[in-house]
Design a protein around this motif. Structure first.
Motif, PDB file in Angstrom:
ATOM      1  N   MET A  91      -2.111 -27.365  31.797  1.00 33.69           N
ATOM      2  CA  MET A  91      -2.093 -26.491  32.607  1.00 33.69           C
ATOM      3  C   MET A  91      -0.563 -26.675  33.188  1.00 33.69           C
ATOM      4  SD  MET A  91      -5.239 -25.765  34.833  1.00 33.69           S
ATOM      5  CE  MET A  91      -5.250 -27.140  35.705  1.00 33.69           C
ATOM      6  N   SER A  92      -0.171 -25.536  33.983  1.00 35.63           N
ATOM      7  CA  SER A  92       1.249 -25.455  34.488  1.00 35.63           C
ATOM      8  C   SER A  92       1.314 -26.645  35.766  1.00 35.63           C
ATOM      9  CB  SER A  92       1.644 -24.150  34.840  1.00 35.63           C
ATOM     10  OG  SER A  92       0.922 -23.645  36.187  1.00 35.63           O
ATOM     11  N   ARG A  93       2.448 -27.088  36.446  1.00 30.40           N
ATOM     12  CA  ARG A  93       2.261 -27.659  37.526  1.00 30.40           C
ATOM     13  C   ARG A  93       1.624 -26.802  38.749  1.00 30.40           C
ATOM     14  NH1 ARG A  93       6.071 -31.874  38.967  1.00 30.40           N
ATOM     15  NH2 ARG A  93       5.663 -32.239  40.954  1.00 30.40           N
ATOM     16  N   GLY A  94       2.046 -25.527  38.983  1.00 26.56           N
ATOM     17  CA  GLY A  94       1.071 -24.965  39.959  1.00 26.56           C
ATOM     18  C   GLY A  94      -0.294 -24.710  39.889  1.00 26.56           C
ATOM     19  N   ASP A  95      -0.779 -24.804  38.697  1.00 24.61           N
ATOM     20  CA  ASP A  95      -2.322 -24.607  38.523  1.00 24.61           C
ATOM     21  C   ASP A  95      -2.877 -26.128  38.675  1.00 24.61           C
ATOM     22  OD1 ASP A  95      -2.433 -22.203  37.787  1.00 24.61           O
ATOM     23  OD2 ASP A  95      -2.497 -22.372  35.714  1.00 24.61           O
ATOM     24  N   LYS A  96      -2.162 -26.954  38.304  1.00 21.49           N
ATOM     25  CA  LYS A  96      -2.414 -28.488  38.402  1.00 21.49           C
ATOM     26  C   LYS A  96      -2.541 -28.711  40.096  1.00 21.49           C
ATOM     27  CE  LYS A  96      -0.782 -30.752  34.365  1.00 21.49           C
ATOM     28  NZ  LYS A  96       0.213 -31.387  33.920  1.00 21.49           N
ATOM     29  N   ARG A  97      -1.642 -28.395  40.840  1.00 24.69           N
ATOM     30  CA  ARG A  97      -1.628 -28.565  42.223  1.00 24.69           C
ATOM     31  C   ARG A  97      -2.877 -27.822  42.565  1.00 24.69           C
ATOM     32  NH1 ARG A  97       0.075 -32.021  44.685  1.00 24.69           N
ATOM     33  NH2 ARG A  97       2.175 -31.744  44.471  1.00 24.69           N
ATOM     34  N   ARG A  98      -3.083 -26.677  42.434  1.00 26.74           N
ATOM     35  CA  ARG A  98      -4.137 -25.600  42.759  1.00 26.74           C
ATOM     36  C   ARG A  98      -5.636 -26.220  42.451  1.00 26.74           C
ATOM     37  NH1 ARG A  98      -5.195 -19.960  43.778  1.00 26.74           N
ATOM     38  NH2 ARG A  98      -2.995 -19.596  44.101  1.00 26.74           N
ATOM     39  N   LEU A  99      -5.847 -27.058  41.502  1.00 26.05           N
ATOM     40  CA  LEU A  99      -6.973 -27.688  40.826  1.00 26.05           C
ATOM     41  C   LEU A  99      -6.939 -28.855  41.974  1.00 26.05           C
ATOM     42  CD1 LEU A  99      -9.306 -28.295  39.217  1.00 26.05           C
ATOM     43  CD2 LEU A  99      -7.716 -29.429  37.563  1.00 26.05           C
TER      44      LEU A  99
ATOM     45  N   MET B 155       8.583 -27.425  42.202  1.00 20.38           N
ATOM     46  CA  MET B 155       7.621 -26.257  41.913  1.00 20.38           C
ATOM     47  C   MET B 155       8.719 -25.009  41.918  1.00 20.38           C
ATOM     48  SD  MET B 155       3.960 -25.537  43.597  1.00 20.38           S
ATOM     49  CE  MET B 155       3.025 -26.710  43.392  1.00 20.38           C
ATOM     50  N   ALA B 156       8.385 -24.139  41.031  1.00 15.95           N
ATOM     51  CA  ALA B 156       9.341 -22.796  41.021  1.00 15.95           C
ATOM     52  C   ALA B 156       8.882 -21.835  42.093  1.00 15.95           C
ATOM     53  CB  ALA B 156       9.087 -22.068  39.879  1.00 15.95           C
ATOM     54  N   ARG B 157       9.914 -21.100  42.612  1.00 18.22           N
ATOM     55  CA  ARG B 157       9.904 -20.495  43.873  1.00 18.22           C
ATOM     56  C   ARG B 157       8.606 -19.618  43.947  1.00 18.22           C
ATOM     57  NH1 ARG B 157      12.498 -21.267  48.316  1.00 18.22           N
ATOM     58  NH2 ARG B 157      10.550 -20.962  49.187  1.00 18.22           N
ATOM     59  N   ALA B 158       8.024 -18.917  42.789  1.00 22.85           N
ATOM     60  CA  ALA B 158       6.726 -18.299  42.695  1.00 22.85           C
ATOM     61  C   ALA B 158       5.581 -19.071  42.976  1.00 22.85           C
ATOM     62  CB  ALA B 158       6.355 -17.644  41.233  1.00 22.85           C
ATOM     63  N   ASP B 159       5.434 -20.341  42.213  1.00 25.42           N
ATOM     64  CA  ASP B 159       4.509 -21.086  42.494  1.00 25.42           C
ATOM     65  C   ASP B 159       4.264 -21.933  43.795  1.00 25.42           C
ATOM     66  OD1 ASP B 159       3.189 -21.433  40.033  1.00 25.42           O
ATOM     67  OD2 ASP B 159       4.470 -22.851  39.309  1.00 25.42           O
ATOM     68  N   THR B 160       5.867 -22.077  44.691  1.00 26.34           N
ATOM     69  CA  THR B 160       5.804 -22.301  45.816  1.00 26.34           C
ATOM     70  C   THR B 160       5.160 -21.429  46.943  1.00 26.34           C
ATOM     71  OG1 THR B 160       7.931 -23.440  45.285  1.00 26.34           O
ATOM     72  CG2 THR B 160       7.255 -22.910  47.865  1.00 26.34           C
ATOM     73  N   ASN B 161       5.500 -20.121  46.596  1.00 26.68           N
ATOM     74  CA  ASN B 161       4.689 -19.048  47.406  1.00 26.68           C
ATOM     75  C   ASN B 161       3.432 -18.899  47.183  1.00 26.68           C
ATOM     76  OD1 ASN B 161       7.334 -18.447  48.539  1.00 26.68           O
ATOM     77  ND2 ASN B 161       7.818 -16.805  47.073  1.00 26.68           N
ATOM     78  N   ASN B 162       2.857 -19.108  46.093  1.00 25.12           N
ATOM     79  CA  ASN B 162       1.446 -19.189  45.822  1.00 25.12           C
ATOM     80  C   ASN B 162       0.802 -20.279  46.568  1.00 25.12           C
ATOM     81  OD1 ASN B 162       1.432 -16.881  44.026  1.00 25.12           O
ATOM     82  ND2 ASN B 162       1.568 -17.998  42.173  1.00 25.12           N
ATOM     83  N   THR B 163       1.549 -21.183  46.636  1.00 23.17           N
ATOM     84  CA  THR B 163       0.875 -22.486  47.367  1.00 23.17           C
ATOM     85  C   THR B 163       0.712 -22.261  48.632  1.00 23.17           C
ATOM     86  OG1 THR B 163       1.866 -23.887  45.674  1.00 23.17           O
ATOM     87  CG2 THR B 163       0.998 -24.920  47.425  1.00 23.17           C
ATOM     88  N   ILE B 164       1.840 -21.666  49.210  1.00 21.67           N
ATOM     89  CA  ILE B 164       1.632 -21.359  50.631  1.00 21.67           C
ATOM     90  C   ILE B 164       0.671 -20.369  51.174  1.00 21.67           C
ATOM     91  CG2 ILE B 164       3.090 -20.402  52.496  1.00 21.67           C
ATOM     92  CD1 ILE B 164       5.617 -21.347  51.248  1.00 21.67           C
ATOM     93  N   ASP B 165       0.664 -19.422  50.252  1.00 21.44           N
ATOM     94  CA  ASP B 165      -0.596 -18.700  50.541  1.00 21.44           C
ATOM     95  C   ASP B 165      -1.810 -19.245  50.439  1.00 21.44           C
ATOM     96  OD1 ASP B 165       1.215 -16.521  50.618  1.00 21.44           O
ATOM     97  OD2 ASP B 165       1.127 -15.758  48.835  1.00 21.44           O
ATOM     98  N   LEU B 166      -2.152 -20.095  49.496  1.00 22.17           N
ATOM     99  CA  LEU B 166      -3.323 -20.711  49.200  1.00 22.17           C
ATOM    100  C   LEU B 166      -3.643 -21.434  50.610  1.00 22.17           C
ATOM    101  CD1 LEU B 166      -5.719 -21.763  47.425  1.00 22.17           C
ATOM    102  CD2 LEU B 166      -4.152 -23.510  46.556  1.00 22.17           C
ATOM    103  N   LEU B 167      -2.653 -22.295  50.954  1.00 16.61           N
ATOM    104  CA  LEU B 167      -2.772 -23.158  52.141  1.00 16.61           C
ATOM    105  C   LEU B 167      -3.116 -22.445  53.341  1.00 16.61           C
ATOM    106  CD1 LEU B 167      -0.111 -25.784  51.219  1.00 16.61           C
ATOM    107  CD2 LEU B 167      -2.586 -26.065  50.815  1.00 16.61           C
ATOM    108  N   LYS B 168      -2.345 -21.488  53.471  1.00 16.13           N
ATOM    109  CA  LYS B 168      -2.549 -20.515  54.675  1.00 16.13           C
ATOM    110  C   LYS B 168      -4.207 -19.868  54.764  1.00 16.13           C
ATOM    111  CE  LYS B 168       1.548 -18.016  55.953  1.00 16.13           C
ATOM    112  NZ  LYS B 168       2.414 -17.097  55.575  1.00 16.13           N
ATOM    113  N   GLN B 169      -4.372 -19.593  53.440  1.00 17.45           N
ATOM    114  CA  GLN B 169      -5.572 -19.026  53.558  1.00 17.45           C
ATOM    115  C   GLN B 169      -6.622 -20.211  53.773  1.00 17.45           C
ATOM    116  OE1 GLN B 169      -6.582 -17.877  49.298  1.00 17.45           O
ATOM    117  NE2 GLN B 169      -8.592 -17.629  49.721  1.00 17.45           N
ATOM    118  N   ILE B 170      -6.637 -21.501  53.229  1.00 17.10           N
ATOM    119  CA  ILE B 170      -7.580 -22.527  53.481  1.00 17.10           C
ATOM    120  C   ILE B 170      -7.642 -22.755  55.070  1.00 17.10           C
ATOM    121  CG2 ILE B 170      -7.600 -25.197  53.436  1.00 17.10           C
ATOM    122  CD1 ILE B 170      -6.334 -24.644  50.552  1.00 17.10           C
ATOM    123  N   LYS B 171      -6.301 -22.863  55.616  1.00 21.34           N
ATOM    124  CA  LYS B 171      -6.152 -23.114  57.079  1.00 21.34           C
ATOM    125  C   LYS B 171      -6.914 -21.954  57.952  1.00 21.34           C
ATOM    126  CE  LYS B 171      -2.584 -22.718  60.061  1.00 21.34           C
ATOM    127  NZ  LYS B 171      -1.147 -22.292  60.526  1.00 21.34           N
TER     128      LYS B 171
END
Lengths: 401, 251
Positions: free
Chosen positions: B149-157, B179-195
């Motif tokens: 998987m991509s770096r972003g997906d691995k992080r998500r997993l 991470m690429a910018r898009a992956d970074t933003n996805n990760t931020i959104d994910l973390l915000k949601q978790i929080k």
């Protein structure tokens, strides 16, 4: 069936059919024909096939799943053999208590060696296990002579107590190993035309035990425990940061595979009640590594295939000599015949190791997944043609959209 | 009293004082960021929380219990999960299996001999794993080989694996590094949601100020192994000491 999925059940049934029909399958050539020397369907060799199959199946639980490469597994084989022979000397000639003791003692031995060796991983673990096995070998040869009978090897004598059996038979010879009276060496010969098939009691006992071991191995592979072992191979850091302790998992795998080796050793002694220190030597440990890698480490059937392959070579290829070669190439002119025989000479007879070595190298280089990967590639080749046809149809239909 | 209390922690590597008198308190259900220039001791500090390093002096208390001297798996069982700078997942295993392992660990503890048990009888675990994958938007990848998987997906997993254990404290070590910018933003959104959705405390180490200011409720600035300031994000932005530490400007 038996808690296995469809694919594993099929595999188990195929293996069961192959082992139970082995006396037929391994004897394809009529007794009188020139090719009869390639027949492997005699009791001695068939027993070795399945016993080393058990040894390799157990080794694969450790090496194939956790990736810990033990170079000392022959020690457990030897311990199993010694324990079994002692049981024959002291208790009775029934093989069941001997096999049970062999498994228990080798398991205890594995706890001890595993507990120390598993403090390290990678090459250090391999070296530690190798050191332990060589130590056991040398001890068996020298200091432990009262238990192991040193260089001579442990043998049965007429003076052995055998408290539940008899020290000697009525005609004054040493009793033979048996399963509740059924002698291990008893063989029924069936002649069909020019063929002679041999059904040996000992072989069938070993074969059934191997099938049970194989079934257990499948269950372990597919269990949560098996998944944890694969996780250890994959990433130990994540493993411990996930709240799992890798140490007891690896130790459990080590002990299980040690018990499998002990079982194999016990069976060896049950078929032929003597045990020598050379069974523990590092070459024997190396052999099971070769079997597993050659067949395909981490696959279910691989180790069994590898064991069969190597034992076949050891026993059949090594018997080809120059005279047989001259017989095969007799159709050639004299000079050429001699030349061809000279070229082939190093690869046959005592040179079978050379052939095996070359084959092993070829497999490791071109088929890193072992014989199993070879089989899969061939299967894909056949299936690939069919699926290509389908994809052709698919591409033809798509433009219509 | 915070869920994580760090008192007078010192750590020395030979002649280098990596951490000097670090005091830190992470309040429950907040996101606490630890920032600082390279070599400030951020990762060393994090390693002291999870049992990888033991401080020379001082104490690290999680929920009133000391974590010092415990092994990483014991600390995880206390309720601390860690996400690594490079995603640490089980690369040889499928995505679903990756997700099942932490759930097994949560249920069965550090070791259980389930060698003959059948995976089919573990429906609850499989279901919990499937559900977590659903939440991570990875359900379609469940049978994929996770290493591919991509770096972003691995992080998500990896984040999903940590969350599946319902930890009380989630430690993130530069979750968007490399991470690429898009992956970074996805990760931020994910973390915000978790929080927002979970009762969870997050401690994050990060270089990327965009990430830090999107997530943090409280920020500690570390420089040369000692905390420089601890304050709310708005006050950190304008703090001259922080600018000095980062940019070497005279205040």
């Amino acid at each position: 069936m038996l808690g296995l999925n469809k694919k594993d059940t099929t595999l188990l049934i195929i293996v069961a059919a192959l082992t139970l029909l082995a006396p037929f399958i391994l004897n394809p050539f009529p007794t009188e024909s020139g090719l009869a020397q390639f027949n492997a369907g005699y009791p001695d060799l068939m027993q070795r096939f399945v016993i080393f199959g058990i040894f390799a199946i157990g080794f694969n639980i450790l090496f194939g799943l956790t990736g810990y490469l033990s170079f000392g597994h022959a020690a457990f084989l030897g311990v199993g053999s010694y324990s079994a022979v002692w049981m024959f000397k002291l208790l009775s000639m029934n093989v069941i208590p001997a096999i049970i003791l062999a498994v228990i003692i080798s398991g205890l031995f594995a706890v001890l060696i595993g507990y120390v060796s598993l403090r390290r991983s990678g090459i250090y673990f391999s070296i530690l296990t190798l050191a332990f096995a060589q130590m056991s070998f040398n001890l068996a040869y020298s200091v432990l002579t009262p238990i192991t009978n040193g260089e001579t090897g442990l043998q049965l004598t007429l003076e052995d107590p055998r408290v539940l059996g008899q020290s000697a038979t009525a005609d004054g010879s040493i009793p033979v190993t048996n399963l509740f009276g059924a002698e291990m060496r008893s063989t029924y010969e069936m002649a069909v035309g020019p063929w002679a098939f041999q059904f040996n009691m000992g072989y069938y006992l070993c074969a059934i035990i191997m099938l049970v071991s194989f079934y257990l191995a499948i269950r372990i592979f597919r269990s949560p425990f098996g998944m944890m072992l694969r996780a250890i191979k994959s990433n130990q850091t994540r493993m411990s940061y996930t709240g799992l302790n890798p140490r007891p998992y690896t130790l459990a795998a080590f002990v299980i595979s040690g018990m499998y080796a002990g079982l194999a050793g016990g069976l060896m002694a049950s078929m032929d009640p003597l045990a020598g220190a050379e069974r523990m030597q590092w070459t024997a440990s190396g052999e099971v590594v070769l079997m597993t890698i050659l067949g395909g480490a981490g696959t279910l059937i691989g180790p069994v295939l590898g064991a069969g392959f190597i034992k076949y070579f050891e026993n059949i290829f090594s018997k080809i000599n120059d005279n047989i070669l001259h017989g095969w190439f007799a159709f050639m002119p004299d000079g050429l015949e001699d030349f061809v025989v000279t070229i082939l000479h190093p690869f046959i007879g005592k040179g079978w190791h050379l052939t095996l070595g070359i084959l092993f190298m070829l497999v490791v280089i071109f088929l890193p997944g072992g014989l199993v990967e070879g089989g899969q590639r061939i299967a894909r080749l056949f299936r690939g043609k069919k699926s290509d046809d389908k994809s052709d149809e698919a591409t033809q239909s798509t433009p219509a959209e | 009293m915070g869920i994580l209390e760090v008192k007078n922690v010192n750590k020395r590597f030979g002649g280098l004082q990596a951490l000097g008198d670090v005091n830190l308190s992470v309040a429950e259900n907040t996101c606490h960021a630890i920032i600082g220039p390279n070599g400030a001791g951020k990762s060393t500090l994090l390693n002291c929380f999870v049992g990888k390093l033991i401080p020379d002096t001082g104490s690290v208390m999680f929920d009133g219990q000391s974590v010092l001297g415990r092994t990483p798996h014991e600390i995880n069982q206390m309720g601390i999960s860690r996400v690594f700078q490079t995603p640490e997942i089980f690369g040889d295993l499928s995505v679903l299996e990756n997700m099942m392992i932490p759930i097994f660990a949560k249920r069965d503890g550090a070791f259980r001999m389930h060698a003959i048990e059948n995976m089919h009888n573990e429906k609850e675990i499989v279901e919990a794993a499937e559900q977590m994958l659903e939440e991570m938007n990875m359900a379609d990848k469940r049978h994929m080989h996770s290493a591919s998987m991509s770096r972003g997906d691995k992080r998500r997993l990896e984040i999903g694996m940590c969350l599946s254990q319902q930890p009380r404290l989630l430690l993130l070590d530069e979750p968007t590094a490399g991470m690429a910018r898009a992956d970074t933003n996805n990760t931020i959104d994910l973390l915000k949601q978790i929080k927002d959705e979970r009762d969870i405390t997050i401690a994050i180490i990060e270089h990327d100020m965009h990430v830090v200011f999107s997530l943090a409720d409280r920020i500690t600035v570390l420089a040369q192994g000692t905390p420089l300031v601890e304050d709310d994000p708005e006050n950190i932005k304008g703090n001259p000491k922080v600018r000095e530490a980062y940019l070497g400007e005279a205040a």
